[in-house]
Enzyme design. Structure first.
Site, PDB file in Angstrom:
ATOM      1  CG  MET A 141      -1.978   1.099   1.024  1.00  0.00           C
ATOM      2  SD  MET A 141      -3.241   1.080   2.251  1.00  0.00           S
ATOM      3  CE  MET A 141      -2.332   1.503   3.685  1.00  0.00           C
TER       4      MET A 141
ATOM      5  CE  LYS B  12      -4.864   0.542  -4.189  1.00  0.00           C
ATOM      6  NZ  LYS B  12      -4.964  -0.427  -5.212  1.00  0.00           N
ATOM      7  CB  CYS B  13      -3.753  -3.658   1.856  1.00  0.00           C
ATOM      8  SG  CYS B  13      -2.812  -3.808   3.365  1.00  0.00           S
ATOM      9  N   PRO B  14      -5.855  -2.606   4.325  1.00  0.00           N
ATOM     10  CG  PRO B  14      -6.061  -2.622   6.659  1.00  0.00           C
ATOM     11  CD  PRO B  14      -5.820  -1.699   5.488  1.00  0.00           C
TER      12      PRO B  14
END
Lengths: 180, 74
Positions: A141, B12-14
């Site tokens: 990310m 997006k993560c998480p």
């Protein structure tokens, strides 16, 4: 029949415990992207690995930017990605000190002292880490946020790109976790 | 035994993992959850999450466009 059921429940229990018990591992979160902190991180990581402990390093935010290879270039970046790419140090050579940087003089002095005292440089430490099978994970990310691409990252045998759940699965099984 | 779907595309993560966790109350033992996500770290993350929580990951594959689909049996 009763016996069999008991055995099955016990087997499941053992498997559960196996998933959650700690192993001889050190996990490090490398958040900072400054010369001194990266040096500390690598000295601790290689030190722990040489003592037989498994080591995982999770590079995130400013830390992940330091793992770009100086000679590699990535295409197709947007404006923000290009800006981040230009402003952030590319490779270990251009890292700044977190304290007493003095426009780069401090960093040069530290590197010089390290050479004189025969402390391995960061590039050498990375090679040692590779020999000792230290695992490096890069936060997917933060790479995405700063517009970094996989093709511009360093060549390293035990490199992987992952997210927070993968990292936490390692960290929760580790005996100790450090945040740098 | 029911197959339920969860769309995590664009997250997006998480967040995909958080969505899965938030979905747990709707699942019963033996049910299968099919997840679609396009976060690049999703395959490793879902694998780690399943290992940690003791769920069975049936498969996780890329459809060729960067979108992953995975099935978890509860």
């Amino acid at each position: 029949m009763d016996m069999q059921e008991q055995i099955i429940t016990l087997q499941k229990e053992v498997e559960n415990l196996k998933c959650q018990c700690t192993e001889d591992r050190l996990t490090m979160i490398v958040f900072s992207g400054e010369l001194d902190k990266i040096i500390a991180a690598f000295i601790i990581a290689t030190g722990a690995a040489s003592m037989g402990t498994k080591v995982s390093m999770f590079f995130t935010f400013w830390g992940s930017a330091t793992l770009r290879a100086p000679q590699k270039k990535a295409k197709g970046k947007n404006l923000i990605g290009k800006m981040f790419g230009m402003m952030l140090p590319k490779g270990f050579k251009h890292l700044k000190l977190s304290n007493m940087n003095m426009a780069g003089i401090g960093a040069v002095m530290i590197k010089d002292i390290m050479k004189k005292k025969k402390v391995p440089s960061l590039d050498e430490m990375l090679e040692i880490a590779e020999e000792l099978e230290v695992q490096i994970s890069i936060c997917e990310m933060s790479m995405d946020l700063m517009g970094m691409k996989r093709e511009e990252m360093i060549d390293y045998k035990f490199l992987r790109y992952c997210g927070v759940a993968t990292f936490l699965n390692d960290a929760l099984k580790s005996k100790s976790t450090l945040f740098i | 035994m029911a197959v339920k779907e969860l769309n995590c595309e664009g997250l997006k993560c998480p967040q995909p993992i958080l969505k899965v966790v938030a979905f747990i109350p709707q699942m019963e033992a033996g049910d299968i959850l099919e997840i679609k996500a396009d976060c690049p770290s999703f395959p490793t993350d879902i694998k780690a999450w399943c290992a940690r929580t003791g769920k069975t990951l049936l498969f996780c594959m890329d459809d060729g466009t960067g979108c992953h689909s995975a099935q978890i049996q509860f």
